[in-house]
Design a protein around this motif. Structure first.
Motif, short mmCIF file in Angstrom:
data_model
loop_
_atom_site.label_atom_id
_atom_site.label_comp_id
_atom_site.label_asym_id
_atom_site.label_seq_id
_atom_site.Cartn_x
_atom_site.Cartn_y
_atom_site.Cartn_z
N VAL A 164 0.83 -1.21 0.00
CA VAL A 164 0.00 0.00 0.00
C VAL A 164 0.86 1.26 0.00
CG1 VAL A 164 -1.67 1.32 1.36
CG2 VAL A 164 -1.96 -1.14 1.09
N SER A 165 2.00 1.21 0.72
CA SER A 165 2.90 2.37 0.77
C SER A 165 3.48 2.65 -0.62
CB SER A 165 4.03 2.12 1.77
OG SER A 165 3.50 1.93 3.06
N ILE A 166 3.90 1.58 -1.30
CA ILE A 166 4.45 1.75 -2.64
C ILE A 166 3.38 2.30 -3.59
CG2 ILE A 166 5.32 0.50 -4.66
CD1 ILE A 166 6.74 -1.40 -2.71
N TRP A 167 2.17 1.76 -3.48
CA TRP A 167 1.08 2.22 -4.34
C TRP A 167 0.75 3.69 -4.07
CZ3 TRP A 167 -3.97 3.94 -3.44
CH2 TRP A 167 -4.75 4.06 -4.59
N PHE A 213 3.50 10.35 -7.31
CA PHE A 213 4.54 10.76 -8.27
C PHE A 213 4.29 10.25 -9.69
CE2 PHE A 213 6.62 10.61 -4.08
CZ PHE A 213 6.99 11.95 -3.99
N SER A 214 3.58 9.15 -9.84
CA SER A 214 3.35 8.60 -11.18
C SER A 214 2.00 7.88 -11.22
CB SER A 214 4.48 7.65 -11.57
OG SER A 214 4.21 7.08 -12.83
N PRO A 215 0.90 8.60 -11.43
CA PRO A 215 -0.43 7.97 -11.47
C PRO A 215 -0.52 6.82 -12.49
CG PRO A 215 -0.62 10.35 -11.41
CD PRO A 215 0.84 10.06 -11.61
N ALA A 222 -1.71 3.15 -11.59
CA ALA A 222 -2.81 2.47 -12.29
C ALA A 222 -2.36 1.09 -12.77
CB ALA A 222 -3.28 3.32 -13.47
N LEU A 223 -1.08 1.00 -13.21
CA LEU A 223 -0.55 -0.28 -13.66
C LEU A 223 -0.48 -1.28 -12.50
CD1 LEU A 223 0.72 -1.88 -15.99
CD2 LEU A 223 2.96 -0.99 -15.29
N VAL A 224 -0.05 -0.78 -11.32
CA VAL A 224 -0.01 -1.64 -10.13
C VAL A 224 -1.41 -2.12 -9.77
CG1 VAL A 224 0.48 -1.69 -7.65
CG2 VAL A 224 2.11 -0.62 -9.23
N MET A 225 -2.38 -1.22 -9.86
CA MET A 225 -3.77 -1.60 -9.55
C MET A 225 -4.27 -2.65 -10.54
SD MET A 225 -6.28 -1.34 -7.55
CE MET A 225 -5.83 0.07 -6.53
#
Length: 374
Positions: free
Chosen positions: A74-77, A83-85, A89-92
């Protein structure tokens, strides 16, 4: 007929609950893993069937691993979202794609950690079938509904508003409940038919048509509640344009608040209606080893009253009544759940489970995924 019984007490659990909260705060959440185990052990250990009680076998360290992974993820997301939506979005998207795997691992862990009469439960669902019922079918349902709405708005509405409204109503009251009934039936059947109690198999054949009828009524009730809310406001002379200016008119504000509370209660009632009807149906269609038949006698009115009074208790005590409401809920669920059949003839034996994937199962606890209508 064997009736479930719950022996937990509100005062007793309040002590566990308050200590769990205080220690979780002091340790910045680390103790939450121990809190979950203590809570589950209390509820499982106080649930009785035919003179025997359930047991929860998980160890806090197993769950703590998952919690640590969750915090890191969650912290990384959150950082990526700042800094990079695009990367966020890719992580999601990756999370959505691995969701069925996490659910299977989560179910497997929860089942392995549940024991009754020294025999553990298990879940053996495959990833392939999990992707079918948890990703492919819901995606197909959303696409079909989206296409229907898009065609109606783009081509039919401009040509004929009346026909467009009819098609939109049919989409909401027929197509939508039909497709989601298909998804709900498949998902619950996947879970039940892949659940094991020792060497014994649970089995159920769920009909989309029954769930469709319940879901269609659920959707119709929502439409009626919104319509009644709107009509009530119109009769009382409160238009939607007045809502932002109601603070200066006490009588109109009172009418709006009463109508709004009525709508909220109506929405709660419809959700309870759906949950109760589907729960009763699913249990009535489930069997263990073709010998034992679970049964639910839950009613919409009694369950609605329980949830409503629990909600009032929590609001009036600013949350301090939460453990008492949990005990009330567990008591009620046990009182309306039975098993038909001769438990003494059930020849269940514990099975040696594959522990090679234990770490992955523990990691799935990071997200506490709970699916299914029961």
């Amino acid at each position: 007929m064997h009736q479930f019984k719950f022996h937990g007490k509100g005062k007793e659990y309040f002590g566990i609950w308050i200590v769990n909260i205080l220690l979780s705060i002091i340790t910045l959440g680390i103790y939450s893993a121990w809190a979950k185990v203590r809570t589950n052990k209390y509820f499982y250990g106080n649930t009785e069937l035919s003179g025997n009680r359930f047991d929860y076998l998980a160890q806090p360290k197993q769950i703590l691993i998952g919690r640590i992974i969750a915090v890191i993820a969650v912290s990384i997301w959150a950082a990526l979202n700042t800094f990079s939506p695009l990367l966020a979005a890719l992580v999601m998207l990756i999370f959505v794609l691995i969701y069925p795997v996490l659910v299977v691992r989560n179910l497997r862990f929860d089942m392995k950690m549940t024991q009754f009469r020294n025999v553990r439960f298990n879940f053996i669902g495959s990833y392939k079938n999990a992707y079918k019922v948890m990703l492919v079918k819901p995606l197909a349902a959303y696409i079909a509904i989206g296409i229907s709405i898009a065609i109606t708005l783009t081509y039919i509405m401009p040509a004929s508003k009346i026909l467009g409204i009819i098609i939109m109503a049919a989409t909401c009251l027929l197509l939508l409940p039909l497709l989601f009934s298909w998804v709900i039936a498949a998902m619950n059947q996947f879970i039940i038919n892949n659940t094991r109690y020792g060497n014994l198999t649970f089995a159920a054949t769920l009909q989309t048509t029954y769930i469709f009828k319940v879901l269609a009524k659920f959707m119709l009730l929502i439409v009626l509640i919104i319509a009644v809310f709107a009509v009530f406001l119109i009769i009382a002379g409160v238009s939607t344009n007045d809502v932002s200016n109601l603070a200066g008119d006490s009588s109109k504000m009172a009418v709006f608040v009463i109508a709004y509370i009525g709508m909220i209660l109506g929405m709660i009632f419809t959700q309870v209606y759906f949950h109760v009807r589907v729960r009763n149906y699913i249990l009535s269609e489930t069997k263990l080893d073709n010998q034992l038949q679970p049964k639910s006698t839950m009613t919409v009115m009694s369950y609605s009253l329980l949830l409503l009074t629990n909600l009032l208790l929590i609001v009036c005590t600013l949350g301090l009544a939460r453990p008492f409401t949990m005990i009330r809920h567990a008591n009620y669920v046990a009182s309306v759940t039975q098993v038909d059949g001769d438990l003494s003839l059930t020849n269940a034996t514990d099975q040696a489970t594959d522990e090679s994937g234990a770490i992955a199962d523990e990691l799935s606890q990071a997200f506490d995924l709970n699916i299914g209508a029961i």
